[in-house]
Every structure is written in C-alpha cells, then in structure tokens.
Design a protein around this motif. Structure first.
Motif, PDB file in Angstrom:
ATOM      1  N   ALA A 239      -7.330   2.464  -2.175  1.00  0.00           N
ATOM      2  CA  ALA A 239      -7.036   3.877  -2.412  1.00  0.00           C
ATOM      3  C   ALA A 239      -8.345   4.598  -2.677  1.00  0.00           C
ATOM      4  O   ALA A 239      -9.178   4.128  -3.452  1.00  0.00           O
ATOM      5  CB  ALA A 239      -6.093   4.046  -3.592  1.00  0.00           C
ATOM      6  N   ILE A 240      -8.523   5.725  -2.018  1.00  0.00           N
ATOM      7  CA  ILE A 240      -9.721   6.531  -2.216  1.00  0.00           C
ATOM      8  C   ILE A 240      -9.278   7.890  -2.746  1.00  0.00           C
ATOM      9  O   ILE A 240      -8.498   8.597  -2.106  1.00  0.00           O
ATOM     10  CB  ILE A 240     -10.513   6.702  -0.902  1.00  0.00           C
ATOM     11  CG1 ILE A 240     -10.940   5.333  -0.390  1.00  0.00           C
ATOM     12  CG2 ILE A 240     -11.721   7.608  -1.124  1.00  0.00           C
ATOM     13  CD1 ILE A 240     -11.572   5.358   0.979  1.00  0.00           C
ATOM     14  N   ASN A 241      -9.747   8.218  -3.942  1.00  0.00           N
ATOM     15  CA  ASN A 241      -9.436   9.502  -4.572  1.00  0.00           C
ATOM     16  C   ASN A 241     -10.466  10.523  -4.117  1.00  0.00           C
ATOM     17  O   ASN A 241     -11.634  10.459  -4.507  1.00  0.00           O
ATOM     18  CB  ASN A 241      -9.450   9.365  -6.094  1.00  0.00           C
ATOM     19  CG  ASN A 241      -8.443   8.359  -6.569  1.00  0.00           C
ATOM     20  OD1 ASN A 241      -7.275   8.434  -6.231  1.00  0.00           O
ATOM     21  ND2 ASN A 241      -8.899   7.386  -7.351  1.00  0.00           N
ATOM     22  N   LEU A 242     -10.035  11.444  -3.262  1.00  0.00           N
ATOM     23  CA  LEU A 242     -10.953  12.422  -2.689  1.00  0.00           C
ATOM     24  C   LEU A 242     -11.158  13.622  -3.598  1.00  0.00           C
ATOM     25  O   LEU A 242     -12.265  14.134  -3.739  1.00  0.00           O
ATOM     26  CB  LEU A 242     -10.425  12.879  -1.329  1.00  0.00           C
ATOM     27  CG  LEU A 242     -10.186  11.752  -0.316  1.00  0.00           C
ATOM     28  CD1 LEU A 242      -9.437  12.273   0.888  1.00  0.00           C
ATOM     29  CD2 LEU A 242     -11.505  11.128   0.087  1.00  0.00           C
TER      30      LEU A 242
ATOM     31  N   GLY B 158     -13.967  13.696 -10.368  1.00  0.00           N
ATOM     32  CA  GLY B 158     -14.506  13.698  -9.010  1.00  0.00           C
ATOM     33  C   GLY B 158     -13.998  12.554  -8.158  1.00  0.00           C
ATOM     34  O   GLY B 158     -12.874  12.099  -8.291  1.00  0.00           O
ATOM     35  N   PHE B 159     -14.851  12.047  -7.286  1.00  0.00           N
ATOM     36  CA  PHE B 159     -14.520  10.981  -6.337  1.00  0.00           C
ATOM     37  C   PHE B 159     -14.262   9.661  -7.062  1.00  0.00           C
ATOM     38  O   PHE B 159     -14.880   9.345  -8.059  1.00  0.00           O
ATOM     39  CB  PHE B 159     -15.681  10.818  -5.350  1.00  0.00           C
ATOM     40  CG  PHE B 159     -15.488   9.708  -4.355  1.00  0.00           C
ATOM     41  CD1 PHE B 159     -14.746   9.920  -3.211  1.00  0.00           C
ATOM     42  CD2 PHE B 159     -16.031   8.459  -4.581  1.00  0.00           C
ATOM     43  CE1 PHE B 159     -14.566   8.908  -2.291  1.00  0.00           C
ATOM     44  CE2 PHE B 159     -15.858   7.431  -3.662  1.00  0.00           C
ATOM     45  CZ  PHE B 159     -15.114   7.659  -2.524  1.00  0.00           C
ATOM     46  N   GLY B 160     -13.324   8.856  -6.534  1.00  0.00           N
ATOM     47  CA  GLY B 160     -13.056   7.541  -7.107  1.00  0.00           C
ATOM     48  C   GLY B 160     -12.428   6.629  -6.073  1.00  0.00           C
ATOM     49  O   GLY B 160     -11.932   7.080  -5.032  1.00  0.00           O
ATOM     50  N   MET B 161     -12.466   5.326  -6.340  1.00  0.00           N
ATOM     51  CA  MET B 161     -11.894   4.360  -5.406  1.00  0.00           C
ATOM     52  C   MET B 161     -11.222   3.245  -6.203  1.00  0.00           C
ATOM     53  O   MET B 161     -11.745   2.788  -7.212  1.00  0.00           O
ATOM     54  CB  MET B 161     -12.999   3.782  -4.515  1.00  0.00           C
ATOM     55  CG  MET B 161     -12.490   2.908  -3.410  1.00  0.00           C
ATOM     56  SD  MET B 161     -13.709   2.526  -2.129  1.00  0.00           S
ATOM     57  CE  MET B 161     -15.127   1.993  -3.026  1.00  0.00           C
ATOM     58  N   ASN B 162     -10.016   2.829  -5.744  1.00  0.00           N
ATOM     59  CA  ASN B 162      -9.289   1.730  -6.363  1.00  0.00           C
ATOM     60  C   ASN B 162      -9.068   0.642  -5.329  1.00  0.00           C
ATOM     61  O   ASN B 162      -8.605   0.919  -4.228  1.00  0.00           O
ATOM     62  CB  ASN B 162      -7.900   2.188  -6.852  1.00  0.00           C
ATOM     63  CG  ASN B 162      -7.963   3.292  -7.869  1.00  0.00           C
ATOM     64  OD1 ASN B 162      -8.879   3.341  -8.663  1.00  0.00           O
ATOM     65  ND2 ASN B 162      -6.992   4.183  -7.827  1.00  0.00           N
ATOM     66  N   THR B 163      -9.372  -0.579  -5.672  1.00  0.00           N
ATOM     67  CA  THR B 163      -9.043  -1.693  -4.791  1.00  0.00           C
ATOM     68  C   THR B 163      -7.721  -2.289  -5.234  1.00  0.00           C
ATOM     69  O   THR B 163      -7.297  -2.121  -6.372  1.00  0.00           O
ATOM     70  CB  THR B 163     -10.139  -2.772  -4.831  1.00  0.00           C
ATOM     71  OG1 THR B 163     -10.294  -3.213  -6.180  1.00  0.00           O
ATOM     72  CG2 THR B 163     -11.453  -2.242  -4.304  1.00  0.00           C
ATOM     73  N   LEU B 164      -7.064  -2.957  -4.330  1.00  0.00           N
ATOM     74  CA  LEU B 164      -5.797  -3.627  -4.587  1.00  0.00           C
ATOM     75  C   LEU B 164      -4.720  -2.691  -5.108  1.00  0.00           C
ATOM     76  O   LEU B 164      -3.935  -3.051  -5.961  1.00  0.00           O
ATOM     77  CB  LEU B 164      -5.979  -4.814  -5.531  1.00  0.00           C
ATOM     78  CG  LEU B 164      -6.756  -5.973  -4.924  1.00  0.00           C
ATOM     79  CD1 LEU B 164      -6.988  -7.052  -5.956  1.00  0.00           C
ATOM     80  CD2 LEU B 164      -6.080  -6.552  -3.711  1.00  0.00           C
TER      81      LEU B 164
END
Length: 184
Positions: A157-160, A167-173
C-alpha cells in the motif's frame, strides 16, 4: 500481527483443497462468464484505517477482468467533557482484479485498488481530511461452490496523500479477507 499470519495457512489449505478436486470450469466458479456480478464483504487486516470492513459491488467485464467498487464506513462516538463528539470515516475504493487462472476451484489474481478516504474527528473546529492511497497485490479466491468464494490478498500500500505532517507513506504486507457472492 496475528491476522496477517492467518492468511498463509488459509492460502495453503485452499491450494490443497483445489488440488484434490476435479470438475469442469463451469462447475467450479462463475469467472468464465462476462456480465456476472458479485457482492463482496471484506475484512481488511491492514492498510485501511478508514473503515474496519468494506462492502463491494463487482462486475466481470471479461473472463479474466473483474471491476469493482468498495465502500466502507466507521462512526465512533466519544465524550469530551460535557458534549458527545462523533468521528466519521468513509472509504470509496475502485478496484480491478486480473485473474491468472479461472479454470480451477482456486483462482489467483493480481489486485489494483485506489483508496479514497474521508475522515472527520468531530468537534467544533474539526475539518474533513482526505487521504489517497493505492494497493497493488496478489490474491486468491477459493470456490467451495460456484456461486461463492472465500479469498484473501496481500500486497503493498502506498499512501499518496495524507494529512499534514504525515505526507507520503508506504505499508508492506497490507492484506484483507473477503467473501464474494456471484449472481447473474
């Protein structure tokens, strides 16, 4: 954390059950029929802070492509001093599934989804915050009967767009479990 690890045994069990069955594709699932619709009930295990579950409507455009839109909602009330405050979260998430194999009781797919979240914490000075994120993942649906599947997905998941200062963030799994009900 525990929910995430439940996905792996469920996936393994689905693969074992699929390998032990033999029937024609039309007896296995409804994925080879364009124009088939379905309703889904989703229980996300991660990557969805907007709503603890989602209801989806899906339409099989062609035999490997399924388009859907998911809706989620969460309403929480809490007391702040002498007044009651209601926080609301809404999710609208258009999605696409591309099925890799539709001729089995187990149908693996690639998932793409866009999450649009709207949150308001309630209170006098509260403003609605908008979040935008995407999910790209791999999933699988197991069909115990042709009109119903139980499935799950995992991915990135990529938080745009998130409220300041996140701000920007990314979650794996990021993951989720679904039940899908097919009809014509």
């Amino acid at each position: 954390m525990t929910k995430r690890w439940l996905f792996v045994p469920a996936l393994a069990l689905s693969l074992v059950l699929a390998a032990s069955t033999s029937a024609s594709a039309t007896d296995l699932n409804r994925l080879d029929e364009s124009g088939v619709m379905s309703l889904s009930l989703g229980i996300p295990a991660g990557g969805n802070p907007y709503a603890p579950g989602a209801l989806g409507v899906w339409y099989m455009v062609s035999s490997p492509i399924n388009l859907g839109i998911n809706f989620g909602m969460r309403i929480d009330s809490r007391d702040e001093g002498e007044e009651s405050v209601t926080a609301t979260n809404f999710l609208i998430a258009p999605a696409v599934k591309y099925y890799i194999n539709i001729n089995s009781r187990v149908a693996p797919y690639i998932l793409g989804q866009l999450n649009l979240g709207f949150a308001n914490e309630g209170g006098e000075d509260s403003e609605t915050e908008t979040t935008v994120s995407t999910i790209l993942g791999l999933g699988i649906e197991w069909f115990p009967v042709a009109q119903m599947s139980i499935g799950g997905y995992t991915g990135l998941a990529i938080n745009l767009v998130r409220p300041d200062p996140q701000g920007f963030g990314m979650n794996t799994l990021t993951s989720g479990l679904t039940a899908q009900f097919y009809f014509r």
